[in-house]
Design an enzyme around this catalytic site. Structure first.
Site, short mmCIF file in Angstrom:
data_model
loop_
_atom_site.label_atom_id
_atom_site.label_comp_id
_atom_site.label_asym_id
_atom_site.label_seq_id
_atom_site.Cartn_x
_atom_site.Cartn_y
_atom_site.Cartn_z
N LYS A 140 -8.74 13.52 2.01
CA LYS A 140 -9.55 13.96 0.87
C LYS A 140 -11.03 13.96 1.24
CE LYS A 140 -6.00 11.93 -1.87
NZ LYS A 140 -5.48 10.65 -2.39
N LYS B 163 -9.60 2.41 -1.45
CA LYS B 163 -8.16 2.34 -1.22
C LYS B 163 -7.68 0.97 -1.69
CE LYS B 163 -9.05 3.02 3.25
NZ LYS B 163 -8.18 4.14 3.55
N ARG B 164 -6.36 0.73 -1.72
CA ARG B 164 -5.89 -0.59 -2.08
C ARG B 164 -6.47 -1.65 -1.15
NH1 ARG B 164 -1.87 -1.34 -6.08
NH2 ARG B 164 -1.87 -3.51 -5.41
N THR C 271 -3.96 9.07 3.08
CA THR C 271 -4.19 10.40 2.50
C THR C 271 -5.62 10.47 1.98
OG1 THR C 271 -3.10 9.54 0.52
CG2 THR C 271 -1.82 11.03 1.90
N HIS D 63 7.51 4.89 4.27
CA HIS D 63 6.05 4.96 4.12
C HIS D 63 5.30 3.77 4.68
CE1 HIS D 63 5.92 8.47 1.39
NE2 HIS D 63 7.12 8.05 1.06
N LYS E 41 -6.04 -3.04 6.06
CA LYS E 41 -7.00 -1.95 5.87
C LYS E 41 -8.43 -2.39 6.24
CE LYS E 41 -4.16 0.13 2.19
NZ LYS E 41 -3.76 1.48 2.61
C1 26W Z 1 8.12 -2.94 -3.25
C2 26W Z 1 6.68 -3.08 -2.95
C3 26W Z 1 6.13 -1.88 -2.28
C4 26W Z 1 5.48 -0.95 -3.05
C5 26W Z 1 4.96 0.18 -2.46
C6 26W Z 1 6.29 -1.70 -0.93
C7 26W Z 1 5.76 -0.59 -0.33
C8 26W Z 1 5.10 0.35 -1.09
C9 26W Z 1 4.54 1.60 -0.48
C10 26W Z 1 5.46 2.13 0.58
C11 26W Z 1 3.16 1.40 0.01
C12 26W Z 1 2.45 2.71 0.20
O1 26W Z 1 1.95 3.28 -0.74
N1 26W Z 1 2.38 3.19 1.43
C13 26W Z 1 1.47 4.25 1.75
O2 26W Z 1 2.13 5.50 1.66
C14 26W Z 1 1.23 6.58 1.88
C15 26W Z 1 1.98 7.87 1.65
O3 26W Z 1 2.87 8.12 2.67
C16 26W Z 1 0.62 6.50 3.27
O4 26W Z 1 -0.32 7.53 3.40
C17 26W Z 1 -0.04 5.15 3.50
O5 26W Z 1 -0.46 5.03 4.82
C18 26W Z 1 0.93 4.04 3.15
O6 26W Z 1 0.28 2.78 3.20
#
Ligand code: 26W
Length: 819
Positions: free
Chosen positions: A661, A549-550, A657, A361, A555
């Site tokens: 929306k 968003k975060r 995503t 992701h 971003k």
């Molecule tokens: C371990 C720390 C950590 C936690 C969460 C590392 C990475 C993440 C996620 C992979 C971050 C995340 O939420 N990525 C998002 O995933 C969405 C679903 O596929 C995408 O639409 C977003 O672009 C992406 O930033």
């Protein structure tokens, strides 16, 4: 106050059910019940119906011996469940009428439910959309995660700064979950491991390992008008020991409960980092806790039904790893097959390789998980042995396929420089690997995972993300849903292709007028919320421009604020200029340890404070920061947005995503060619989306050399930009404090390690400003605007998570829908 209303017999029955629940559950009559009690009673009646369906569905899945999907994810950002469950049961009208007859509005009751905020952002919300679509498509699937006692932190803005409070979402109980103590399993952590062979068998002995109990809670889930019930399994950590009585009796009260607390801390909190890992020991324990409990459960289920025929496992189960966080499920399956079931390495490995699929992701390097080997060995001694053996075999293999290439071997290794690389475990072991948008998959296969891709291109897939239409339009935008259904019927909620039928209505003035009225009504609602929560008066006739968003540098919320500052400067200079009133709305949580992200929040709030109170600009710009952004606030802002900000540095946002929306609800996108924006452009055509900025290859090319010269040029040639940059350090937006925002100035112009403006904020600024101006101009022509808005909604069918799930199923999972 009860009202006399004519109810159908079915509604009468529901009404008695609710009154009965209030009486049996709380020992109250309706008149004395609090609204919260009414909420719980309603939720319990819905749950009863789901449970009744569940019993039947479970039997069918069992009888058919269907293959099941286990979707392992550290995050499930479910949000509230009451209205979506009721919608999926096709009973929204019934509940609305019954609640009315009892003197309540369904919206007010629904609001009393706490969001199940077990996620950070996109990855967690995607998991929640997926489980809705899986169930709606009658595909047997289980979501598996941790029952975090505190979800993601609650954000409170104090003096413009983010502060964090615990999210006590379970405080009033959780009406949706069913505890399953009888299915508790043991998870072993730490200690020493001894292995040996005798009598032709392999034995593993643990010494001084800590045993933690994993107790499941199941949340049954219904799909939209679907036959089956799936479930979300939440694992909670419990200590096998009660309080230590002898410590207690000696007056050591803290020590008496210490051990218990230490075991249970595993399921206390969700780490608030997104796209960044810190390699914390507790997080590693959490990861093993989730996967060990889940794999034990999967194997137990399999064994009960099919006995010891382990070779059949891949026909009956597919285990999906949502980003690398649950990767240890792979060595955990190996461990159980080897140590407990007595299989040989080769047999166990053959099965393992056919069971797991992995989705990536993010390509942000700081998000790619790695663990220090010594910590890994200390916490998970047996798993460490297995991972080392996997690495040894991998190295042997690489020596054959890529001979004499140590650099490549190191890059592809599971263990290198005394670290364990989680993504490489997945790339080596999984039968399917996918990215979440076309561009993202291209970057995976040509760049960060290229070496693995070349070995086995057939394992790689591109599957663009999606969102569930049930939550993201039917439930959160009922008026728009009704309007659409009045023209093309309501099949589109499940058959996303049918949404295309709306396209001709983009030319229908009357329809566009109705569309506009609904957007306006949603804007009025949001304005009321903002008045109540932020005490800011905003104009529903202004353009609502939303970035929710975060918070992350990539971003580029910072670029958004700099542009607002520039517009403000223009207005101050020339208060009578032609300017369409605009309201900029932000919602964003920052990881508590991410200082720069938090500083950007402070900047947004300071800019808001100054602009909102400057009478010279006559309310032409307002800036609002919505506190504690989460699923429920997202539902409110998506339906009210005119402009959707999707402005990440190209190549950095895997998919996004939120972009989908907003599009579905008729906002126009201003965005870069990044993630799924690329596909949105393909769907709507370039007249209906506002694309600007560098493309991914151009960003990449600039990463390769030091762009200091380019930054200098931009600085000297763009006076508008120069002014806002100077304002970061001249105290203009910080009450004369010249230090407060210096870090932002510094990183843009000089960079942290000598490379300025890594995220190309300065480089894309001018194009962004021009594109914003085009949008403001367009809004003056409402007819044109709403035509484009309708086209956006009509072309959003592709972004239904039902389409996404069908693709996963055809390419990877191969589940059969229950008939
Ligand atoms: C371990 C720390 C950590 C936690 C969460 C590392 C990475 C993440 C996620 C992979 C971050 C995340 O939420 N990525 C998002 O995933 C969405 C679903 O596929 C995408 O639409 C977003 O672009 C992406 O930033």
């Amino acid at each position: 106050m009860e009202k006399k209303l004519k109810l159908t017999p079915k509604e009468e029955a529901l009404r008695s059910e609710i009154i009965g629940k209030v009486s049996r559950h709380f020992g109250k009559v309706m008149e004395d019940a609090t609204p919260k009690m009414v909420y719980t009673a309603c939720a319990l009646t819905a749950r009863d119906q789901i449970m009744a369906k569940w019993a039947v569905s479970h039997k069918e899945v069992k009888e058919e011996g269907s293959k099941k999907l286990y979707y392992l994810s550290f995050e499930f950002l479910m949000g509230r469940l009451f209205t979506t469950n009721v919608l999926n049961l096709m009973q929204t009208e019934e509940y609305k009428n019954v609640l009315n007859s009892l003197g309540y509005r369904i919206e007010d009751i629904a609001e009393l439910e706490n969001d199940a905020g077990l996620g950070n952002g996109g990855l967690g919300r995607l998991a929640a959309c997926f489980i809705d679509s899986l169930t709606t498509l009658d595909l047997p699937a289980y979501g598996c995660t941790i029952r975090y006692e505190y979800g993601l932190f609650r954000q409170k803005i104090v003096d413009g700064y983010q502060t964090e409070l615990p999210d006590t979402w379970l405080e009033d109980g959780n009406a949706w979950e069913v505890p399953r103590p009888e299915e508790t399993v043991e998870v072993k952590i730490g200690g020493k491991v001894y292995t040996d062979w005798h009598d032709g068998r392999f034995y593993v002995r643990y010494e001084n390992a800590h045993t933690i109990l994993a107790m499941p809670y199941d949340v049954p889930l219904v799909g939209y008008n679907s036959k089956i019930v799936n479930k979300l399994r939440l694992w909670s950590a419990k200590s096998p020991n009660h309080m230590n009585m002898s410590e207690f009796n000696s007056g050591n009260y803290v020590r008496a409960v210490e051990e218990k607390q230490l075991a249970e801390v595993i399921s206390k909190v969700l780490y608030p980092e997104d796209n960044h890992t810190e390699g914390k020991e507790l997080r590693l324990k959490q990861q093993y806790f989730l996967v060990s409990a889940t794999i034990q459960w999967i194997l137990r289920e399999f064994e009960t039904r099919y006995g010891y025929d382990w070779k059949k496992l891949p026909e009956k189960a597919c285990i999906h790893i949502n980003d690398t966080h649950p990767t240890l499920a792979i060595p955990e399956l190996m461990r159980i097959l080897l140590d407990d079931k007595g299989l040989s390495w080769d047999d166990a490995w053959e099965i393992t390789q056919k069971v797991f699929a992995y989705t990536n992701h993010t390509i942000m390097s700081e998000a790619l998980e790695k663990w220090p080997l010594d910590m890994f060995e200390k916490v998970l001694p047996r798993i460490a042995m297995l991972v080392k053996e996997m690495n040894r075999r991998l190295m042997e293999y690489l020596e054959v396929v890529y001979p004499n290439d140590p650099a490549k071997h190191k890059y592809m290794a599971i263990i290198a420089d005394n670290k364990v690389y989680m993504a490489n475990i997945c790339l080596y072991s999984c039968f399917a690997i996918n990215g979440v948008s076309g561009l993202h998959t291209k970057i995976l296969t040509t760049d960060i995972f290229a070496d693995y891709y070349r070995l086995n291109p057939k394992k790689f897939y591109s599957i663009t993300n999606g969102i569930t239409f049930r939550r993201w339009i039917a439930n959160c935008n009922p008026k728009l849903t009704q309007l659409i259904s009045s023209k093309i019927g309501d099949k589109w909620i499940k058959n996303y292709d049918e949404l295309k039928k709306l396209l001709p209505y983009a030319k229908d003035k009357e329809f566009c007028e109705e569309f506009y009225k609904i957007k306006h009504a949603n804007k009025v609602c949001l304005a009321e919320y903002i008045k109540e929560h932020n005490n800011i008066e905003i104009n529903p006739d202004s353009i609502f421009d939303v970035q929710a968003k975060r918070l992350h540098e990539y971003k580029r919320q910072l670029m958004n604020v700099l542009h607002i500052m520039a517009e403000y400067n223009r207005l101050v200079e020339n208060p009578n200029m032609d300017f369409y009133p605009k309201t900029y709305i932000f919602g964003a949580k920052a990881a508590p340890g991410y200082a720069r992200a938090k500083l950007i929040i402070k900047l947004i709030n300071n800019v808001a404070e100054k602009i909102n109170n400057d009478t010279r600009i006559k309310d032409k710009i307002k800036v609002v920061f919505l506190e504690n952004y989460g699923v429920s606030i997202a539902e409110m802002v998506t339906v009210a947005a005119d402009i959707s900000e999707q402005i990440s540095t190209a190549g950095k946002e895997a998919s996004g995503t939120g972009n989908m929306k907003f599009m579905l609800n008729g906002a126009l996108t201003i965005g870069t060619l990044d993630g799924a924006n690329v596909e949105m452009l393909e769907q709507v055509g370039e007249d209906n989306i506002f694309i600007f900025g560098l493309k991914a290859e151009e960003v990449n090319a600039r990463f390769k050399y030091n762009n200091s010269e380019e930054v200098k040029d931009i600085y000297s040639s763009n006076s508008v930009l120069r002014q806002v940059l100077e304002q970061l350090i001249n105290g203009e937006f910080s009450d004369g404090n010249t230090q407060m925002f210096r870090d932002l100035y510094q990183t843009l112009l000089f960079g942290d390690y000598g490379t300025p403006d890594v995220y190309m904020v300065l480089r894309d600024f001018e194009d962004y400003c021009k594109t914003q101006e085009r949008l403001s101009k367009l809004y003056e022509n409402k007819e044109e605007w709403y035509k484009k808005a309708v086209i956006n909604t009509a072309c959003a069918g592709y972004f239904s998570s039902d389409r996404t799930i069908k693709e996963y199923n055809d390419k990877i999972w191969h589940l059969k829908a229950i008939k």
